[in-house]
Design a protein around this motif. Structure first.
Motif, short mmCIF file in Angstrom:
data_model
loop_
_atom_site.label_atom_id
_atom_site.label_comp_id
_atom_site.label_asym_id
_atom_site.label_seq_id
_atom_site.Cartn_x
_atom_site.Cartn_y
_atom_site.Cartn_z
N ALA A 3 0.82 -1.22 0.00
CA ALA A 3 0.00 0.00 0.00
C ALA A 3 0.85 1.26 0.00
O ALA A 3 0.39 2.33 -0.42
N LYS A 4 2.09 1.15 0.46
CA LYS A 4 2.98 2.32 0.51
C LYS A 4 3.56 2.63 -0.87
O LYS A 4 4.27 3.60 -1.04
N ASP A 32 7.52 4.07 7.61
CA ASP A 32 7.11 2.76 8.09
C ASP A 32 7.54 2.58 9.56
O ASP A 32 8.61 2.01 9.83
N CYS A 33 6.70 3.05 10.46
CA CYS A 33 7.01 2.92 11.88
C CYS A 33 6.35 1.65 12.42
O CYS A 33 5.18 1.38 12.12
N SER A 34 7.10 0.91 13.22
CA SER A 34 6.57 -0.38 13.72
C SER A 34 5.25 -0.17 14.46
O SER A 34 4.32 -0.96 14.35
N TYR A 35 5.17 0.90 15.22
CA TYR A 35 4.02 1.11 16.10
C TYR A 35 2.85 1.80 15.40
O TYR A 35 1.83 2.09 16.03
N ASN A 49 12.62 4.78 7.42
CA ASN A 49 12.45 5.80 6.37
C ASN A 49 12.03 7.18 6.89
O ASN A 49 11.52 8.00 6.14
N THR A 50 12.20 7.41 8.18
CA THR A 50 11.90 8.76 8.71
C THR A 50 13.21 9.56 8.79
O THR A 50 14.30 8.98 8.73
N ALA A 51 13.09 10.87 8.94
CA ALA A 51 14.29 11.70 9.09
C ALA A 51 14.87 11.50 10.49
O ALA A 51 14.12 11.33 11.46
N ILE A 81 2.90 -6.09 14.08
CA ILE A 81 4.28 -5.68 14.43
C ILE A 81 5.19 -6.92 14.45
O ILE A 81 6.29 -6.90 13.90
N GLU A 82 4.69 -8.01 15.03
CA GLU A 82 5.52 -9.22 15.12
C GLU A 82 5.89 -9.74 13.72
O GLU A 82 6.99 -10.22 13.50
N SER A 83 4.95 -9.66 12.77
CA SER A 83 5.29 -10.22 11.46
C SER A 83 6.06 -9.23 10.58
O SER A 83 6.91 -9.63 9.81
N ARG A 84 5.81 -7.92 10.71
CA ARG A 84 6.48 -6.97 9.81
C ARG A 84 7.78 -6.42 10.38
O ARG A 84 8.62 -5.91 9.65
N PHE A 85 7.94 -6.48 11.71
CA PHE A 85 9.14 -5.92 12.35
C PHE A 85 9.69 -6.99 13.29
O PHE A 85 9.54 -6.90 14.51
#
Ligand code: SF4
Length: 368
Positions: free
Chosen positions: A58-59, A98-101, A212-214, A284-288
């Motif tokens: 989606a991103k 893409d932040c885990s939380y 991907n954040t500053a 979160i567990e599956s993506r991070f």
């Protein structure tokens, strides 16, 4: 990370909006990216949902469409916790970072990077809201269902919004980001009615949980630049994550902020510890896979979200209250979604939160 032709695989254009005048400049910007006219969101959602990781997929697809509902909406707080009475300006959904939380991973089913291009409708509604001078609508922000600044520089929307708010004296616009996409803001007639806001965290959390954040130093340099252009500022410590040594690390972030900017120009600073709907845990567990943030001492709150055990939250908030009192005694510090006990034990008060924030906006942004 801004949304550019490099990180988008397909631009979908809802057939309803293909003839709007602002579509062509956007398509020119995304020249070379495959594009497709679609009849509503179904085809976009289906393609995203079929991907092995729909959230990542989606991103990478941009859907230009119409917001058919209200643009200005009340922020969905919960009655169990003290709410600040904020209004959301609904410009689009989802995010390229893409932040885990990130709660948006579990909020949209499926998620989609949608940008609403019916700006004539947006500004007609905004004109009505601002002209009504409704005392309950004085703080409006675009950074609730997306990051405010990923749509720059190609959308031109922030520029129009900043100048629209600059022509009135009743309400403030808050643009909240983890990017440094501030190019062009220096030239705008903002009249101190736009607050440039950054979500901040410790370098450890940014490095491990905020893909991907500053980096923090870049966000603070951007804040200092905006201050030099006359913009009021805000900072959001949300979500604060509890880990060994975090108190000292968060105190250092407070010091760093005020090494970069002056407290007199800071309208508000929010504090909120990590909380999550149970659905988010599996995501979160599956993506991070390396993230440990869901394994703290959590209990289920009154809003059914998992929150840190209250004494742990209060301990961290007390450290932050002391640090803020030392470096920025006049800035309005507040909690997003906490109860009276947490307020009393951390700030020795249980304020009328909407009034506290309105008064701070009046003082720093020169509202009437
Ligand atoms: S920057 Fe904000 S909206 Fe974007 S992924 Fe991170 S938490 Fe979500």
């Amino acid at each position: 990370m801004t949304l550019t032709a490099k990180n988008i695989r397909t631009v979908y254009i809802d057939h309803d909006v293909q003839d709007l005048p602002n579509i062509q400049p956007i398509l020119d910007y995304f020249q070379g990216v495959p594009r497709e006219i679609v009849d509503g969101p179904t085809a976009v959602f289906r393609r995203v949902a079929e991907a092995p990781d729909p959230i990542s997929a989606a991103k990478e697809v941009l859907f230009l469409t119409k917001n058919k509902g209200a643009f200005v909406r009340k922020c969905p707080g919960t009655k169990e916790y003290t709410c600040c009475g904020y209004q959301i300006l609904h410009i689009g959904t989802f995010c390229t970072m893409d932040c885990s939380y990130c709660v948006l991973q579990a909020y949209f089913h499926p998620p989609a990077l949608q940008f609403f291009v019916n700006h004539d409708d947006l500004f007609a509604e905004l004109d009505q809201v601002l002209e009504s001078r409704n005392p309950e609508i004085r703080r409006i922000g675009t950074g609730e269902f997306t990051d405010s600044m990923i749509w720059e520089p190609w959308s031109g929307l922030s520029h129009r919004l900043v100048e629209r708010f600059g022509r009135q004296d009743h309400a403030v616009l808050e643009l909240k980001s983890k990017t440094v996409n501030i190019q062009g803001l220096d030239k705008l007639s903002h009249n101190r009615k736009t607050i440039m806001a950054w979500s901040v965290n410790t370098p450890e959390i940014i490095a491990t949980q905020e893909r991907n954040t500053a980096p923090l130093h870049a966000r603070l340099a951007a804040a200092a630049k905006c201050e030099s252009w006359g913009y009021p500022l805000a900072f959001h410590f949300d979500p604060m994550v509890i880990y060994p040594g975090c108190e000292q690390e968060y105190e250092k972030v407070v010091d760093l902020i005020f090494d970069h900017v002056s407290p007199e120009n800071v309208v508000w600073i929010s504090l909120g510890t990590f909380r999550f709907m149970p659905d988010l845990k599996a995501i979160i567990e599956s993506r991070f896979e390396k993230s440990k943030i869901v394994y703290g001492e959590f209990i289920t709150g009154l809003d059914n979200k998992m929150r840190y055990f209250k004494p742990l939250r209060i301990k961290l908030f007390q450290v932050m209250a002391a640090a803020l009192k030392k470096r920025a005694p006049q800035a309005a510090a507040y909690f997003c979604m906490e109860d009276d006990e947490v307020w009393r034990k951390s700030f020795n008060q249980t304020p009328d939160l909407p009034s506290l924030l309105d008064q701070s906006a009046q003082r720093v942004c020169l509202l009437k």
